[in-house]
Design an enzyme around this catalytic site. Structure first.
Site, PDB file in Angstrom:
ATOM      1  N   CYS A 162       0.847  -1.104  -0.104  1.00 58.37           N
ATOM      2  CA  CYS A 162      -0.005  -0.071   0.198  1.00 58.37           C
ATOM      3  C   CYS A 162       0.959   1.132   0.076  1.00 58.37           C
ATOM      4  O   CYS A 162       1.053   2.015   1.109  1.00 58.37           O
ATOM      5  CB  CYS A 162      -0.890  -0.111   1.247  1.00 58.37           C
ATOM      6  SG  CYS A 162      -2.383   1.003   1.163  1.00 58.37           S
ATOM      7  N   CYS A 349      -5.605   7.396  -8.939  1.00 56.41           N
ATOM      8  CA  CYS A 349      -4.945   7.402  -7.319  1.00 56.41           C
ATOM      9  C   CYS A 349      -4.744   8.730  -7.254  1.00 56.41           C
ATOM     10  O   CYS A 349      -4.104   9.721  -8.206  1.00 56.41           O
ATOM     11  CB  CYS A 349      -3.714   6.557  -7.482  1.00 56.41           C
ATOM     12  SG  CYS A 349      -3.104   6.229  -5.814  1.00 56.41           S
TER      13      CYS A 349
END
Ligand SMILES: Cc1cc2nc3c(=O)[nH]c(=O)nc-3n(C[C@H](O)[C@H](O)[C@H](O)COP(=O)(O)OP(=O)(O)OC[C@H]3O[C@@H](n4cnc5c(N)ncnc54)[C@H](O)[C@@H]3O)c2cc1C
Length: 407
Positions: A162, A349
């Site tokens: 992540c 993102c």
């Protein structure tokens, strides 16, 4: 098909999306049961703001049961403790047995802090923002830090995936340090399993390497890619390179693995506890089992010197969950299934930096070979990135609370 029951494990980005999408596609004669030990949905992307008092728990959570009740979906507020693949049954921690015709797995990651000595908020010395309770603890630690500031280390450990979360937390931390006038006493270092800055476990997205390096230079952040943590003590992170990084505050995203109930079910997962899936998000050996999100196995597109996983973002997770739900419905309704190969997944993102940020958009993020390194990647830096994240948060939370999928 006569009445069926689909059991959905997990009720976050993967599970909630799959449940709502499936309900749209199958009538009420087909039972949907969602199982999750959490009674509330947490909008995890906002957890980067919680430690700084910019959000609290009530801003980023909402109860799940009322949504499911309205949609004629049964919610079992408990953890799945056992899966019997042959008998097609899930047993909850409380002992309820749920037979299923279709099983959807959206159980996300297990945060494997124990893989690195001294890592993590519970048995170690570093903070985490990977779940609500951790973000709240990270907030309490931040208050202590402000009373006695010093060096800060943020990053993603080896085996983590992540990366976006650690970059966002880094940039927000730096923003807060600057606001508090602590830049002279609180130097910031970023450590990462990525082979280079801005790699994100994907080989980079467009010009992400150059952009991140530019940000780091401008903000005076030292970046240490290719880092592997040997151990963490109360005030120091020891890297495999021999370098020791003293810290007064540290947030490190841990290695991820699959959750125990998945990892411990014979024939279900890979050795890391992640579920293999085909292009229909279906288990290759058990066609009645589907999975999406962080729970699935994705082979990294490139080998890296320090193990770096592939990020499975919320947006990628929801895309997968929709395809899986479509395919379960197609099985039930004798309709046409659809395929979305992993290397055709796209990613949008937003890396928030407190008052600015960067938006990345890339098609075929996992593609290699002829299609090369996601040729259609776009990046955009500036305050609009921060505003985009705020808008996304607002739209997502308000629509999901009403059981609607609008993004
Ligand atoms: C700090 C942070 C910031 C992020 N920011 C962004 C962002 O800006 N944009 C973005 O796209 N992505 C972002 N992500 C990634 C995003 O949060 C994940 O992609 C997403 O949460 C994955 O959803 P999931 O449903 O697969 O897993 P999770 O969200 O982890 O949910 C798993 C669910 O399964 C449940 N569960 C676990 N074990 C069991 C069991 N035994 N039985 C039943 N249920 C179980 C859990 O309680 C949980 O509700 C961020 C992640 C972090 C950590």
């Amino acid at each position: 098909m006569s009445s069926t029951r689909t059991v959905i494990l997990g009720s976050s980005f993967a599970g909630l999306t799959a449940a709502l999408e499936l309900r749209k596609r199958v009538d009420d004669s087909h039972e949907i049961v969602v199982v999750d030990p959490r009674a509330e949905f947490t909008f995890i992307p906002s957890l980067i703001w919680l430690p700084f008092g910019l959000r609290d728990a009530k801003d980023v959570t909402f109860p799940l049961e009322p949504i499911y009740r309205r949609k004629n979906i049964r919610f079992v507020n408990d953890a799945a403790a056992r899966i019997d693949i042959e008998g097609r049954t899930v047993t909850t921690a409380g002992g309820e047995e749920l037979a299923y015709d279709y099983l959807f797995i959206g159980t996300g990651p297990r945060l494997a802090f124990e893989k690195i000595e001294g890592l993590g908020p519970e048995a170690g010395h570093t903070e985490s923002v990977c779940n609500l309770e951790h973000a709240q603890r990270a907030g309490a630690a931040w208050k202590e830090f402000l009373k006695d500031p010093g060096p800060v280390v943020v990053g993603t450990a080896q085996g983590g995936s992540c990366f976006g979360a650690s970059y966002e937390f880094l940039l927000n931390t730096k923003h807060q340090i600057k606001k508090a006038g602590l830049e002279d006493v609180a130097p910031v270092t970023f450590i990462s399993a990525e082979p280079e800055l801005g790699h994100f476990g994907l080989g980079g997205v467009g010009n992400s390497n150059a952009l991140v390096e530019k940000f780091f230079g401008r903000l005076d952040i030292e970046g240490l890619p290719n880092s592997s943590i040997d151990r963490v003590t109360a005030n120091e992170i020891e890297l495999a390179s021999g370098r020791k990084l003293p810290f007064k505050y540290s947030m490190i995203v841990p290695p991820f693995s699959g959750v125990d109930v998945i990892a411990n079910t014979p024939g279900l997962a890979n050795p890391m506890g992640f579920v293999p899936v085909d292009e229909q998000y279906r288990h290759p050996d058990h066609p009645e089992i589907y999975a999406a999100g962080v729970a699935i196995a994705i082979k990294p597109p490139d080998e890296t010197a320090v193990p770096a996983g592939v990020p499975k973002t919320g947006q990628m997770t929801e895309t997968m969950a929709k395809v899986a739900a479509h395919n379960i419905a197609a099985e039930i309704n004798s309709g046409k299934t659809e395929a979305l190969p992993l290397d055709e997944l796209s990613a949008i993102c937003v890396l928030d930096a407190g008052n600015s940020g960067v938006i990345f958009k890339a098609d075929n993020v996992l593609a290699r070979g002829e299609r090369g390194l996601h040729p259609k990647a776009r990046t955009m830096a500036g305050p609009q990135a921060h505003l985009a994240k705020l808008a996304f948060e607002r739209v997502f939370i308000s629509s999901r609370k009403r059981g609607k999928i609008v993004l």
